[in-house]
Design an enzyme around this catalytic site. Structure first.
Site, PDB file in Angstrom:
ATOM      1  N   ARG A 121     -14.692   7.980   2.271  1.00  0.00           N
ATOM      2  CA  ARG A 121     -14.405   9.146   3.108  1.00  0.00           C
ATOM      3  C   ARG A 121     -15.135   9.012   4.437  1.00  0.00           C
ATOM      4  NH1 ARG A 121     -14.842  15.392   1.861  1.00  0.00           N
ATOM      5  NH2 ARG A 121     -16.382  14.757   0.338  1.00  0.00           N
TER       6      ARG A 121
ATOM      7  N   ARG B  16     -10.844  15.542   1.440  1.00  0.00           N
ATOM      8  CA  ARG B  16     -10.608  14.807   0.194  1.00  0.00           C
ATOM      9  C   ARG B  16      -9.129  14.507   0.019  1.00  0.00           C
ATOM     10  NH1 ARG B  16     -14.707  14.124  -3.406  1.00  0.00           N
ATOM     11  NH2 ARG B  16     -16.558  15.294  -2.861  1.00  0.00           N
TER      12      ARG B  16
ATOM     13  N   HIS C 166     -13.791  10.363 -15.138  1.00  0.00           N
ATOM     14  CA  HIS C 166     -14.976   9.831 -14.471  1.00  0.00           C
ATOM     15  C   HIS C 166     -15.384  10.829 -13.398  1.00  0.00           C
ATOM     16  CE1 HIS C 166     -17.784   6.950 -12.950  1.00  0.00           C
ATOM     17  NE2 HIS C 166     -17.208   6.909 -11.763  1.00  0.00           N
TER      18      HIS C 166
HETATM   19  P1  A3D Z   1     -16.187  -1.034  -0.315  1.00  0.00           P
HETATM   20  O1  A3D Z   1     -17.389  -1.872  -0.142  1.00  0.00           O
HETATM   21  O2  A3D Z   1     -15.813  -0.067   0.747  1.00  0.00           O
HETATM   22  O3  A3D Z   1     -14.951  -2.025  -0.599  1.00  0.00           O
HETATM   23  C1  A3D Z   1     -13.626  -1.639  -0.535  1.00  0.00           C
HETATM   24  C2  A3D Z   1     -12.839  -2.797   0.049  1.00  0.00           C
HETATM   25  O4  A3D Z   1     -11.449  -2.466   0.028  1.00  0.00           O
HETATM   26  C3  A3D Z   1     -13.206  -3.101   1.517  1.00  0.00           C
HETATM   27  O5  A3D Z   1     -13.632  -4.441   1.640  1.00  0.00           O
HETATM   28  C4  A3D Z   1     -11.904  -2.854   2.267  1.00  0.00           C
HETATM   29  O6  A3D Z   1     -11.707  -3.752   3.334  1.00  0.00           O
HETATM   30  C5  A3D Z   1     -10.877  -3.094   1.160  1.00  0.00           C
HETATM   31  N1  A3D Z   1      -9.579  -2.535   1.469  1.00  0.00           N
HETATM   32  C6  A3D Z   1      -9.262  -1.467   2.260  1.00  0.00           C
HETATM   33  N2  A3D Z   1      -7.922  -1.344   2.315  1.00  0.00           N
HETATM   34  C7  A3D Z   1      -7.405  -2.328   1.557  1.00  0.00           C
HETATM   35  C8  A3D Z   1      -6.090  -2.712   1.232  1.00  0.00           C
HETATM   36  N3  A3D Z   1      -5.027  -2.048   1.718  1.00  0.00           N
HETATM   37  N4  A3D Z   1      -5.924  -3.788   0.428  1.00  0.00           N
HETATM   38  C9  A3D Z   1      -6.981  -4.454  -0.048  1.00  0.00           C
HETATM   39  N5  A3D Z   1      -8.251  -4.146   0.213  1.00  0.00           N
HETATM   40  C10 A3D Z   1      -8.452  -3.092   1.016  1.00  0.00           C
HETATM   41  O7  A3D Z   1     -16.285  -0.172  -1.666  1.00  0.00           O
HETATM   42  P2  A3D Z   1     -16.981  -0.592  -3.047  1.00  0.00           P
HETATM   43  O8  A3D Z   1     -16.672  -2.013  -3.347  1.00  0.00           O
HETATM   44  O9  A3D Z   1     -18.385  -0.115  -3.044  1.00  0.00           O
HETATM   45  O10 A3D Z   1     -16.166   0.371  -4.039  1.00  0.00           O
HETATM   46  C11 A3D Z   1     -14.791   0.126  -4.281  1.00  0.00           C
HETATM   47  C12 A3D Z   1     -14.157   1.308  -4.991  1.00  0.00           C
HETATM   48  O11 A3D Z   1     -14.746   1.492  -6.281  1.00  0.00           O
HETATM   49  C13 A3D Z   1     -14.326   2.654  -4.276  1.00  0.00           C
HETATM   50  O12 A3D Z   1     -13.118   3.387  -4.393  1.00  0.00           O
HETATM   51  C14 A3D Z   1     -15.424   3.336  -5.060  1.00  0.00           C
HETATM   52  O13 A3D Z   1     -15.367   4.738  -4.976  1.00  0.00           O
HETATM   53  C15 A3D Z   1     -15.107   2.854  -6.447  1.00  0.00           C
HETATM   54  N6  A3D Z   1     -16.184   2.950  -7.445  1.00  0.00           N
HETATM   55  C16 A3D Z   1     -15.836   3.262  -8.712  1.00  0.00           C
HETATM   56  C17 A3D Z   1     -16.797   3.382  -9.680  1.00  0.00           C
HETATM   57  C18 A3D Z   1     -16.414   3.740 -11.074  1.00  0.00           C
HETATM   58  O14 A3D Z   1     -17.249   3.781 -11.949  1.00  0.00           O
HETATM   59  C19 A3D Z   1     -15.025   4.050 -11.379  1.00  0.00           C
HETATM   60  C20 A3D Z   1     -18.146   3.157  -9.371  1.00  0.00           C
HETATM   61  C21 A3D Z   1     -18.482   2.817  -8.066  1.00  0.00           C
HETATM   62  C22 A3D Z   1     -17.478   2.710  -7.103  1.00  0.00           C
END
Ligand code: A3D
Length: 309
Positions: free
Chosen positions: A83, A89, A176
């Protein structure tokens, strides 16, 4: 017979750890896809160059081209945007659903036989959306949340009791988020109920800390959310599939009547093996647990039903 192929969609914080640990453990060769040019290539090059140090022959390739994921055995999805200031949201959800649509279409086109694990938030919606938009079999699509929530519960419980984390089992069901349901009745220290070791107030504190554990990390990091624990949790699930372990793990699984839920993904204990989510285990929940679980299910359903698909 070559190594298995693991496709990671999203090369951010979690994607980077997924790539590193999957290669380090030689779970398979990794393809890391991201829309940002150079990011997945750079991360994979760095990780691959570390492999001689840890003695792994796994390969890693970064790409901005979906054709790179062709024929993957496992797909793990962490793509999305966080965000931004001024973004509601709802706006965030719309943007991330748009991203998921592209991901789903490409996985269907290039890796339709893969076992897909969704990690992107809001998890219960994103896994539902991915399955709906890809049309892939429901048992081959699941979401990671319960393994992480349970791991957090286990860490806190092991510390409180003063025993190894290895001897603590725990299950956290439901969606979650704030409505997750840590089942203390099923938490044991090597089979002995946790109530034998801890006072009710201590258990309550552990439950609350588990429910807020994601936020606790965010508050400290300030610029992101937990990434090591989610990555390792998702890899446990991938390994259960690749090695046909028949592990019993809590994951966001498609319910077709189990627990009274029909047509939605929700966190339940399931058996993971070579056929993906092979079956859901229905626990005999008591009245309180049922009502907490139902509350969580209703919350997830409401969010999904409000989306104009
Ligand atoms: P982050 O480091 O922002 O990585 C996300 C990646 O997605 C970035 O490298 C972006 O460039 C890439 N991205 C954006 N648009 C696209 C697209 N169209 N196609 C492919 N890649 C793209 O985030 P993160 O690695 O820290 O977290 C990733 C996700 O996991 C987020 O949605 C978090 O909220 C989620 N998450 C879930 C949990 C659970 O327990 C379920 C825990 C922690 C994080």
């Amino acid at each position: 017979m070559g190594r298995k192929k693991i496709a990671l969609i999203g090369g951010g914080q979690i994607g980077g750890v997924l790539a590193q640990v999957a290669m380090q453990r030689e779970l398979g060769d990794v393809v890391l896809y991201d829309v940002v040019e150079g990011l997945p290539q750079g991360k994979c090059l760095d990780i691959w160059e570390a492999m001689p140090v840890v003695g792994s022959d796994a390969r890693g390739n970064g790409t901005n081209d979906y054709r790179g994921i062709a024929g993957a055995d496992v797909v793990m999805i962490t793509a999305g945007i966080p965000r931004k200031p001024g973004m509601s949201r709802d706006d965030l959800l719309k943007t991330n659903l748009g991203i998921m649509k592209t991901v789903a279409e490409n996985v269907r086109q290039h890796a339709p036989k893969a076992f897909t694990i969704v990690v992107s938030n809001p998890l219960d919606i994103m896994v539902y959306a991915f399955q709906r938009m890809s049309g892939l079999p429901t048992h081959m699509v699941c979401g990671m949340a319960g393994v992480l929530d349970s791991a957090r519960f286990r860490a806190f419980a092991a510390e409180a009791v003063g025993v190894s984390v290895e001897d603590v089992t725990a299950m956290v069901l439901g969606g979650h988020g704030d409505t997750m349901v840590p089942l203390t009745r099923f938490c044991t220290i090597n089979g002995v109920p946790i109530e034998h070791f801890l006072a009710p107030e201590t258990i309550k504190t552990i439950v609350e800390r588990t429910q807020q554990a994601g936020g606790e990390v965010v508050a400290l990091l300030k610029t992101g959310s937990a990434f090591v624990s989610p990555a390792l949790s998702a890899l446990e699930m991938a390994e259960a599939y690749l090695h046909d372990k028949k592990r019993v793990m809590t994951c966001a699984a498609y319910c077709d009547g189990e627990y009274g839920v029909k047509g939605y993904y929700i966190g339940v204990p399931a058996v993971l093996g070579e056929n993906g989510v092979e079956r859901i285990i229905e626990l005999p929940l008591d009245a309180d647990e049922k009502s907490l679980f139902q509350h969580s299910v209703d919350h997830v359903k409401k969010m999904i039903d409000e989306i104009s698909w």
